[in-house]
Design a protein around this motif. Structure first.
Motif, PDB file in Angstrom:
ATOM      1  N   ALA A  21       0.836  -1.207   0.000  1.00 17.00           N
ATOM      2  CA  ALA A  21       0.000   0.000   0.000  1.00 17.00           C
ATOM      3  C   ALA A  21       0.866   1.250   0.000  1.00 17.00           C
ATOM      4  CB  ALA A  21      -0.920  -0.006   1.218  1.00 17.00           C
ATOM      5  N   ASN A  22       1.944   1.237   0.764  1.00 19.46           N
ATOM      6  CA  ASN A  22       2.852   2.385   0.787  1.00 19.46           C
ATOM      7  C   ASN A  22       3.465   2.641  -0.584  1.00 19.46           C
ATOM      8  OD1 ASN A  22       2.397   2.741   3.517  1.00 19.46           O
ATOM      9  ND2 ASN A  22       4.242   1.674   4.164  1.00 19.46           N
ATOM     10  N   LYS A  25       0.812   4.052  -2.942  1.00 24.28           N
ATOM     11  CA  LYS A  25       0.576   5.472  -2.647  1.00 24.28           C
ATOM     12  C   LYS A  25       1.697   6.344  -3.217  1.00 24.28           C
ATOM     13  CE  LYS A  25       0.931   6.763   1.648  1.00 24.28           C
ATOM     14  NZ  LYS A  25       0.634   6.952   3.102  1.00 24.28           N
ATOM     15  N   ILE A  33      -7.191   3.775  -1.119  1.00 22.97           N
ATOM     16  CA  ILE A  33      -6.810   2.505  -0.491  1.00 22.97           C
ATOM     17  C   ILE A  33      -7.700   2.260   0.720  1.00 22.97           C
ATOM     18  CG2 ILE A  33      -4.974   1.265   0.723  1.00 22.97           C
ATOM     19  CD1 ILE A  33      -2.970   2.949  -0.970  1.00 22.97           C
ATOM     20  N   TYR A  52      -3.956   4.332   7.088  1.00 23.58           N
ATOM     21  CA  TYR A  52      -4.963   3.858   6.146  1.00 23.58           C
ATOM     22  C   TYR A  52      -6.303   3.622   6.833  1.00 23.58           C
ATOM     23  CZ  TYR A  52      -0.960   3.231   3.124  1.00 23.58           C
ATOM     24  OH  TYR A  52       0.177   3.453   2.386  1.00 23.58           O
TER      25      TYR A  52
END
Length: 373
Positions: A21-22, A25, A33, A52
């Motif tokens: 996810a990082n 992004k 997300i 998040y």
């Protein structure tokens, strides 16, 4: 792009999803997300801390014991599953994801199952060498299956949908500098051993390490850092004293509750004694640390031993069953390894060959492919 990550239970399931996810992004700042997890899992702390949004569902595992308590637990679990399916469906329809990615734990099943049923591209990531129950349940329905090790392909009925991505680990494990780490830790030429059995600790293994450290105190050959875990810290210091070992007299033997600087210590270490969970496997391979793995016997489908045997097959680990060792035999095994620099070098190289250094990139590539982005 809208992406749902669904995971739960342990850091080994949650942290890889956060890593991806990082990266998402960073690479695609306009992406939305959302995480879906269990209402009582570690994710309720780890995910918001990472910044998040988290939606939770109520879910529990099934028990294999057919006792009255076990049967009642399974009936309750079935009820939770039905309601979690309905909630997952509502969350998915509201968020409108382009892709749903599951990284393990019972909490990931409802969103993956419902997403596939609604025709949304789905992918499951399995960190262990053999698929866990959730992965087995969704394998036929998801669009892609991502695995850590190439040997795992044979575990799935449709190898064509299996992609080897590795498991994301922090860059500190990948790019540790041995000489720098040892200098920062104030370590000279003496071999450094690390041992740890997880955040809670394992009582029997901690007892064996107490004997291991007694042998070290007698020989004075090695520096050793041992993490007892939170439960072990309650009793192990007194237990070690009762064995006649006063650690204050042996400053090179360091017993602590947790190891907070594990990447630095693994970069500096000559040997680690550890369990064989998926996260540990990934860290050992990424750092290239020679290891003696004692798999936990208290896990579903004995998956830790299966993980460890893959490393053993390629020469990256020595595997010892918990029931077949004691503190003395473990010490002799460690001593034999540490007296063989050529083998230690081979183990480092073998571990690094198994590492996938860009695992987060590989998983993100699968997500973008599924989303057509």
């Amino acid at each position: 792009m809208n992406v749902v990550f669904t995971c739960g239970g342990t850091g080994g399931h949650i942290n890889p999803a956060i890593s991806v996810a990082n990266l998402l992004k960073e690479r695609m700042p306009g992406s939305r997300i959302l995480f879906i997890g269990a209402e009582d899992g570690m994710e309720k702390d780890l995910v918001p801390r990472a910044g998040y949004e988290l939606e939770t569902i109520r879910i529990s595992n099934f028990q294999r014991k057919l006792t009255p308590a076990g049967i009642w637990h399974n009936v309750t679990t079935a009820g939770h599953m039905a309601s979690s399916m309905r909630k997952a469906k509502a969350i998915i329809r509201r968020f409108q994801p382009d892709v749903i990615v599951g990284t393990g734990g019972y909490a990931s099943y409802p969103a993956l199952h419902m997403g596939a049923k609604l025709g949304i591209p789905t992918a499951v990531h399995e960190s262990n060498a053999v698929p866990g129950l959730t992965t087995r349940m969704v394998a036929k329905h998801v669009t892609k299956i991502m695995v850590s090790l190439a040997d795992s392909r044979t575990q799935y009925p449709d190898p064509e949908k299996v992609v080897v991505t590795g498991t994301p680990v922090g860059g500190a494990f990948l790019y540790g500098d041995r000489q720098k780490a040892r200098a920062e830790l104030g370590i000279g030429e003496e071999p450094l051993i690390i041992s740890a059995w997880g955040s809670l600790g394992a009582r029997e293994m901690n007892k064996k390490i107490a004997r291991f450290m007694t042998r070290e105190a007698q020989d004075g050959l090695y520096r050793h850092v041992h993490a007892t875990g939170s439960f072990g810290w309650r009793w192990m210091p007194a237990y070690v004293r009762d064995q006649g070992l006063n650690l204050e007299q042996y400053p090179w033997l360091d017993m602590r509750e947790y190891i907070y600087n594990m990447p630095q210590l693994m970069a500096a270490a000559d040997l680690i004694l550890c369990r064989a969970g998926a996260a540990t496997i990934s860290e050992v391979c990424a750092s290239g640390t020679p290891c003696i793995m004692i798999p936990s016997p208290n896990v579903t489908d004995n998956h830790q031993e299966k993980n460890a045997r893959v490393l053993e097959k390629y020469g990256a680990a020595v595997v010892v069953r918990e029931a077949e060792c004691d503190g003395d035999s473990l010490y002799e095994t460690a001593k034999a390894l540490l007296s063989d620099p050529a083998r230690l070098k081979e183990m480092r190289m073998a571990a690094r060959r198994l590492a996938v250094v860009d695992a987060a990139e590989q998983i993100l590539a699968v997500i973008r492919e599924l989303a057509g982005a």
